[in-house]
Design an enzyme around this catalytic site. Sequence first.
Site, PDB file in Angstrom:
ATOM      1  N   LYS A  12       0.862  -1.199   0.000  1.00  0.00           N
ATOM      2  CA  LYS A  12       0.000   0.000   0.000  1.00  0.00           C
ATOM      3  C   LYS A  12       0.900   1.252   0.000  1.00  0.00           C
ATOM      4  O   LYS A  12       1.984   1.207  -0.576  1.00  0.00           O
ATOM      5  CB  LYS A  12      -0.966  -0.049   1.196  1.00  0.00           C
ATOM      6  CG  LYS A  12      -1.716  -1.393   1.251  1.00  0.00           C
ATOM      7  CD  LYS A  12      -2.871  -1.414   2.208  1.00  0.00           C
ATOM      8  CE  LYS A  12      -3.521  -2.789   2.163  1.00  0.00           C
ATOM      9  NZ  LYS A  12      -4.722  -2.879   2.991  1.00  0.00           N
ATOM     10  N   HIS A  96      -8.500  -3.354  -6.029  1.00  0.00           N
ATOM     11  CA  HIS A  96      -8.342  -3.481  -4.571  1.00  0.00           C
ATOM     12  C   HIS A  96      -9.434  -2.665  -3.888  1.00  0.00           C
ATOM     13  O   HIS A  96      -9.854  -1.624  -4.396  1.00  0.00           O
ATOM     14  CB  HIS A  96      -6.960  -2.979  -4.146  1.00  0.00           C
ATOM     15  CG  HIS A  96      -6.671  -3.263  -2.713  1.00  0.00           C
ATOM     16  ND1 HIS A  96      -7.124  -2.443  -1.698  1.00  0.00           N
ATOM     17  CD2 HIS A  96      -6.036  -4.300  -2.112  1.00  0.00           C
ATOM     18  CE1 HIS A  96      -6.761  -2.965  -0.540  1.00  0.00           C
ATOM     19  NE2 HIS A  96      -6.099  -4.084  -0.756  1.00  0.00           N
ATOM     20  N   GLU A 168     -11.048 -10.413  -0.803  1.00  0.00           N
ATOM     21  CA  GLU A 168     -10.678  -9.597   0.350  1.00  0.00           C
ATOM     22  C   GLU A 168     -11.939  -8.935   0.913  1.00  0.00           C
ATOM     23  O   GLU A 168     -12.341  -7.866   0.442  1.00  0.00           O
ATOM     24  CB  GLU A 168      -9.674  -8.513  -0.063  1.00  0.00           C
ATOM     25  CG  GLU A 168      -8.362  -9.056  -0.580  1.00  0.00           C
ATOM     26  CD  GLU A 168      -7.237  -8.036  -0.423  1.00  0.00           C
ATOM     27  OE1 GLU A 168      -6.316  -8.309   0.345  1.00  0.00           O
ATOM     28  OE2 GLU A 168      -7.304  -6.965  -1.036  1.00  0.00           O
ATOM     29  N   GLY A 174      -7.185  -4.687   7.376  1.00  0.00           N
ATOM     30  CA  GLY A 174      -6.593  -3.750   8.326  1.00  0.00           C
ATOM     31  C   GLY A 174      -7.316  -3.680   9.655  1.00  0.00           C
ATOM     32  O   GLY A 174      -7.060  -2.777  10.459  1.00  0.00           O
ATOM     33  N   SER A 214      -6.292  -9.186   7.085  1.00  0.00           N
ATOM     34  CA  SER A 214      -5.725  -9.530   8.391  1.00  0.00           C
ATOM     35  C   SER A 214      -5.075 -10.916   8.414  1.00  0.00           C
ATOM     36  O   SER A 214      -5.169 -11.630   9.411  1.00  0.00           O
ATOM     37  CB  SER A 214      -6.785  -9.389   9.492  1.00  0.00           C
ATOM     38  OG  SER A 214      -7.245  -8.042   9.559  1.00  0.00           O
TER      39      SER A 214
HETATM   40  P1  13P Z   1      -4.268  -6.355   5.886  1.00  0.00           P
HETATM   41  O1  13P Z   1      -3.484  -7.639   5.762  1.00  0.00           O
HETATM   42  O2  13P Z   1      -3.475  -5.244   6.502  1.00  0.00           O
HETATM   43  O3  13P Z   1      -5.603  -6.571   6.490  1.00  0.00           O
HETATM   44  O4  13P Z   1      -4.539  -5.858   4.354  1.00  0.00           O
HETATM   45  C1  13P Z   1      -5.098  -6.735   3.447  1.00  0.00           C
HETATM   46  C2  13P Z   1      -5.041  -6.131   2.088  1.00  0.00           C
HETATM   47  O5  13P Z   1      -5.752  -5.197   1.790  1.00  0.00           O
HETATM   48  C3  13P Z   1      -4.085  -6.688   1.136  1.00  0.00           C
HETATM   49  O6  13P Z   1      -4.301  -6.183  -0.147  1.00  0.00           O
END
Ligand code: 13P
Length: 251
Positions: A12, A96, A168, A174, A214
Amino acid sequence: MKRKPFLAGNWKMNLDRKSGVELVRALRDGVGGVGDRDIAVFPPFVYLDEIVRAAAGSNVRVGAQNLCDEKNGAFTGEVSAEMLRDVGVTHVLVGHSERRHLFGEGDELCNRKVVRGLAGGLHVILCVGETLDERDGARTEQVIGRQLTKGLAGVDAGSLERITIAYEPVWAIGTGRNATPAQAGEAHRYLRGVLSGLYDERAANSIRIQYGGSVKPDNVATLMAVPDVDGALVGGAALKADSFLAIVRYN
Ligand code: 13P
């Protein structure tokens, strides 16, 4: 059939040049013996060139977090698939949840990006996922089915070997609250069924579906044990070498 696991780290808008290069060097050294899984990192655009060079000669692939849906021209601020390929990038994320929800990218734009990424020679990871409201409203399948179907519109079966799907759930990103193996399994099974309808069963069985949201060293093995979970797309836990290496080396 078990598909080759694909573990990917989405940085990110995190890290800087120095810490990004250090991270990828540590990964390069740490995954030398890991030949039975695919591994990729997705740094911010400005570091791609340098990260590709730092990862050279290893089995760590480098991808971009986004691309333009146009090939070239007057699109200020955008980056094309060809430019990504030019610096050695092999993969790209499309759709995403942060692109969809924070930057307003809809299914049609995501589809144009998928098509452009493939045309530009990249391997595309198409991300899908429902919000908490949608899950609570029993609309998970409707939402992820639509994102998948619209996202792959016009993609012929011959290109599917350069497609990965990432499930996702937005509420798991997150938040420290991962989907349970049962929830992930249910969604992945549903997505594979949709793929089977769009193409055929053989094609659907060969496409990898990553789980993201996560994923941590202590839950990756349980999630990867789910039959239809073929990989992980990792955010926070991919920013440190020790935690991402622990994820990559899960067993
Ligand atoms: P996290 O692993 O921080 O939850 O993020 C997942 C994500 O968005 C991966 O593209």
